[in-house]
Design a protein around this motif. Sequence first.
Motif, short mmCIF file in Angstrom:
data_model
loop_
_atom_site.label_atom_id
_atom_site.label_comp_id
_atom_site.label_asym_id
_atom_site.label_seq_id
_atom_site.Cartn_x
_atom_site.Cartn_y
_atom_site.Cartn_z
N THR A 67 -6.16 -4.77 -11.92
CA THR A 67 -5.58 -4.25 -10.55
C THR A 67 -4.29 -5.15 -10.43
N VAL A 68 -3.56 -4.64 -9.37
CA VAL A 68 -2.32 -5.40 -9.03
C VAL A 68 -2.63 -6.96 -8.66
N PHE B 189 -5.55 0.08 -12.20
CA PHE B 189 -6.18 0.83 -11.12
C PHE B 189 -4.99 0.80 -10.08
N GLY B 190 -4.18 1.81 -10.13
CA GLY B 190 -2.92 1.46 -9.23
C GLY B 190 -1.75 2.23 -9.82
N VAL B 191 -0.66 2.62 -9.14
CA VAL B 191 0.37 3.20 -9.84
C VAL B 191 1.57 2.29 -10.01
N GLY B 192 1.62 0.97 -9.18
CA GLY B 192 2.79 0.12 -9.75
C GLY B 192 2.03 -0.73 -10.93
N LEU C 22 -2.46 8.45 -4.94
CA LEU C 22 -2.35 7.64 -3.63
C LEU C 22 -1.11 8.07 -2.81
N ARG D 272 6.84 -2.98 -3.22
CA ARG D 272 6.34 -4.10 -3.82
C ARG D 272 7.21 -5.37 -3.15
N HIS E 67 -1.64 -5.27 2.25
CA HIS E 67 -1.51 -4.46 1.15
C HIS E 67 -2.64 -3.40 1.25
N SER F 89 -2.99 2.15 -0.24
CA SER F 89 -3.82 3.27 -0.89
C SER F 89 -5.12 3.05 -0.41
N ARG G 119 -9.25 5.59 -3.01
CA ARG G 119 -9.60 4.48 -4.04
C ARG G 119 -10.53 5.13 -4.86
N MET H 26 -8.40 7.07 -7.31
CA MET H 26 -7.61 5.98 -8.42
C MET H 26 -8.61 5.65 -9.42
C1 8YV Z 1 -3.17 -0.49 -5.15
C2 8YV Z 1 -0.43 -0.27 -5.04
O1 8YV Z 1 -4.18 -0.54 -4.12
O2 8YV Z 1 -1.23 1.33 -6.61
C3 8YV Z 1 -0.35 0.62 -6.50
O3 8YV Z 1 0.78 0.43 -6.76
O4 8YV Z 1 0.24 -1.08 -4.69
C4 8YV Z 1 -1.67 -0.02 -4.21
O5 8YV Z 1 -2.08 1.25 -3.79
C5 8YV Z 1 -3.03 -1.71 -5.86
O6 8YV Z 1 -1.86 -1.73 -6.94
C6 8YV Z 1 -4.28 -1.81 -7.15
O7 8YV Z 1 -3.91 -2.29 -8.00
#
Ligand code: 8YV
Length: 325
Positions: free
Chosen positions: A58-59, A80-83, A106, A244, A291, A294, A300, A303
């Motif tokens: 994850t982030v 697990f996340g878009v960024g 998300l 971010r 944060h 999402s 979640r 995701m």
């Molecule tokens: C996530 C987020 O919870 O998806 C993303 O880029 O910033 C958040 O929605 C987080 O990144 C989980 O890795």
Amino acid sequence: MSMSSSEPTIVVTRRWPAPVEEELLRRYPGVRLNSADQPLSRAELGEALGMADVVLPTVSDRIGPELFDGALRTRFIGNFGVGFNHIDVDAARRRGVVVTNTPGVLTDATADLAMMLMLMVARRAGEGERELRAGEWTGWRPTHLLGAEVAGRTLGVVGMGRIGRALARRAHFGFGMDVVFCQRGGPVEPPVPGARRLAGVDDVLAAADFVSLHIPGGGANSGLIDAGRLALMKPTGFLVNTARGDVVDQCALAAALRTGVLAGAGIDVYQDEPSVPTALRELENVVLLPHLGSATLSTRIAMGMAVLDNLAAFLDGREPPARVA
Ligand code: 8YV
């Protein structure tokens, strides 16, 4: 690459919602979950990349270039996340590691949160809540905690991707806001009727009453909103960041909020999470969330399921639906 002959070693770095962990266990009974939900140290992340075929981070897991230097067993990183700016995708590519993310699922949750931050900061919701909980509310009066109107004002969207568009729709159709935006690259379908594409971020900062950031972190976007750019905003303007943390110079933002360069800010992401500068925490005119962009249960779960789709495709030797490296 197909790994279906024997079960791959899979490391999940944080707890995921129960339905997704159950599905993971059903498909891959040997999966290593993190039931204590303690973030992995750098050394532990390095060990995971050295011993597991698959790592699902994850982030909160910084997978920098140094982690790709040594012996590497991992062939697949399913974020697990878009960024994904916490993962060095160039280094991954060089070592032949496939990286995926979870776009799309998300969008609504994050756009909702950006809209909420706009409303909260304009209507001084955080201030009001703090006052009430501290037992300091002395009762209704015509001049109490007067905020700014949201309806009919101009929203500036920096980055007109999925989340930027979803926010523009909320702001325009729900709150009658005009929309201006900037976006690098080629043609962009207007997100709402009358939306105006401006030449660049400076123009959006100067034109909008509310500026919301929807661009990836890292690279050229790091430090994009610095003291000089904040100074372009209206003194009555509000900045919202659900993208971010590194996109905004936090020290410059705190100074600008303190000295009235802009009226307020709503922030969900930070340069060095979970650390949040005291200079920001001391201010009343900033809403600070941990944060949560999402953070709905259904999002979640979606995701997690998107990570599983990417992983299943990779293990079957198919192209993962959301591959970024
Ligand atoms: C996530 C987020 O919870 O998806 C993303 O880029 O910033 C958040 O929605 C987080 O990144 C989980 O890795």
